[in-house]
Design a protein around this motif. Sequence first.
Motif, mmCIF file in Angstrom:
data_model
loop_
_atom_site.group_PDB
_atom_site.id
_atom_site.type_symbol
_atom_site.label_atom_id
_atom_site.label_comp_id
_atom_site.label_asym_id
_atom_site.label_seq_id
_atom_site.Cartn_x
_atom_site.Cartn_y
_atom_site.Cartn_z
ATOM 1 N N GLY A 61 -1.081 69.808 130.660
ATOM 2 C CA GLY A 61 -1.589 68.672 131.102
ATOM 3 C C GLY A 61 -0.885 67.319 131.206
ATOM 4 O O GLY A 61 -1.371 66.402 131.715
ATOM 5 N N THR A 62 0.029 67.236 130.409
ATOM 6 C CA THR A 62 1.125 66.205 130.392
ATOM 7 C C THR A 62 2.246 66.250 131.406
ATOM 8 O O THR A 62 2.833 67.118 131.276
ATOM 9 N N LYS A 63 2.462 65.369 132.250
ATOM 10 C CA LYS A 63 3.508 65.521 133.052
ATOM 11 C C LYS A 63 4.443 64.394 133.234
ATOM 12 O O LYS A 63 3.684 63.354 133.312
ATOM 13 N N VAL A 64 5.911 64.513 133.120
ATOM 14 C CA VAL A 64 6.716 63.596 132.953
ATOM 15 C C VAL A 64 7.701 63.785 134.281
ATOM 16 O O VAL A 64 8.289 64.912 134.258
ATOM 17 N N HIS A 65 7.872 63.035 135.044
ATOM 18 C CA HIS A 65 8.743 63.065 136.313
ATOM 19 C C HIS A 65 9.603 61.815 136.125
ATOM 20 O O HIS A 65 9.222 60.664 136.556
ATOM 21 N N MET A 66 11.023 62.064 136.349
ATOM 22 C CA MET A 66 12.062 61.046 136.469
ATOM 23 C C MET A 66 12.905 61.297 137.476
ATOM 24 O O MET A 66 13.116 62.461 137.643
ATOM 25 N N LYS A 67 13.172 60.250 138.422
ATOM 26 C CA LYS A 67 14.096 60.438 139.564
ATOM 27 C C LYS A 67 15.042 59.138 139.723
ATOM 28 O O LYS A 67 14.596 58.238 139.731
ATOM 29 N N LYS A 68 16.133 59.373 139.737
ATOM 30 C CA LYS A 68 16.985 58.234 139.997
ATOM 31 C C LYS A 68 17.163 58.239 141.468
ATOM 32 O O LYS A 68 17.110 59.235 142.146
ATOM 33 N N PRO A 69 17.709 57.014 142.243
ATOM 34 C CA PRO A 69 17.762 56.980 143.576
ATOM 35 C C PRO A 69 18.995 57.742 143.745
ATOM 36 O O PRO A 69 19.848 58.090 143.175
ATOM 37 N N SER A 70 19.094 58.568 144.951
ATOM 38 C CA SER A 70 20.087 59.277 145.516
ATOM 39 C C SER A 70 21.023 58.425 145.907
ATOM 40 O O SER A 70 21.331 57.328 146.109
ATOM 41 N N ILE A 95 22.215 63.858 135.981
ATOM 42 C CA ILE A 95 21.053 64.639 136.442
ATOM 43 C C ILE A 95 20.249 63.429 137.276
ATOM 44 O O ILE A 95 20.086 62.306 136.879
ATOM 45 N N GLU A 96 19.922 63.922 138.356
ATOM 46 C CA GLU A 96 19.258 62.973 139.587
ATOM 47 C C GLU A 96 17.701 63.210 139.251
ATOM 48 O O GLU A 96 16.988 62.108 139.696
ATOM 49 N N GLU A 97 17.136 64.178 139.098
ATOM 50 C CA GLU A 97 15.808 64.351 138.622
ATOM 51 C C GLU A 97 15.343 65.301 137.485
ATOM 52 O O GLU A 97 16.056 66.464 137.224
ATOM 53 N N PHE A 98 14.227 64.801 137.057
ATOM 54 C CA PHE A 98 13.858 65.688 135.634
ATOM 55 C C PHE A 98 12.215 65.762 135.825
ATOM 56 O O PHE A 98 11.634 64.873 136.054
ATOM 57 N N LEU A 99 11.937 66.964 135.632
ATOM 58 C CA LEU A 99 10.162 67.047 135.536
ATOM 59 C C LEU A 99 9.966 67.997 134.194
ATOM 60 O O LEU A 99 10.610 68.966 133.937
ATOM 61 N N TYR A 100 9.221 67.571 133.567
ATOM 62 C CA TYR A 100 8.544 68.161 132.353
ATOM 63 C C TYR A 100 7.258 68.244 132.407
ATOM 64 O O TYR A 100 6.412 67.176 132.487
ATOM 65 N N GLU A 101 6.497 69.334 132.134
ATOM 66 C CA GLU A 101 5.130 69.638 132.266
ATOM 67 C C GLU A 101 4.756 70.521 130.763
ATOM 68 O O GLU A 101 5.379 71.397 130.531
ATOM 69 N N HIS A 102 3.655 69.917 130.161
ATOM 70 C CA HIS A 102 3.124 70.690 129.006
ATOM 71 C C HIS A 102 1.790 70.328 128.732
ATOM 72 O O HIS A 102 1.277 69.044 128.386
#
Length: 172
Positions: free
Chosen positions: A29-38, A20-27
């Motif tokens: 009001g909490t937001k987690v965004h993870m992104k690997k370099p392409s 997975i290159e990018e992951f976004l989780y929101e719940h």
Amino acid sequence: MMLKIQEIRELIRLIDQANIEEFLYEHEGTKVHMKKPSGNVPAGAVVQTVVEAPKAVVKEVAAPVQEAMQTPATPVQEGKQAEPPKQEVNVDNLHKITSPMVGTFYAAPSPDAAPYVKVGDKVKADTIVCIIEAMKLFNEIEAEVNGEIVEILVQNGQLVEYGQPLFLVKPE
């Protein structure tokens, strides 16, 4: 419900191992965004993680630490205080509280406040033991275990690395 540091660590580990290159989780009001370099990402590459808490929580933590950031740091003078002799401790039986991110370690909520914990303090799993500042976000770090603080391994204001041990705790 906010994500605990252990849950965020597990997410980082899983995303790092996956394709997975990018992951976004929101719940709530909490937001987690993870992104690997392409591109070609070698195994064990660093995963960039941004965690945003609800604004009320961030302001509550950020305000005292912002004051600390505005106060000029005073250099630690070596040899000023004699360290008490250290007891021989079996580290195999101790829990290490480690840094979940790269950032600056703060032992107290503000420069004039008492530290969250000191050696000999009893802590519960949800006890806040320090703050790690990373990218202008102030993250409260919890003990994750019930026990007694045996040793503090870093200095206030010190830069810490991901996975670096911060405290040793004797579990109950």
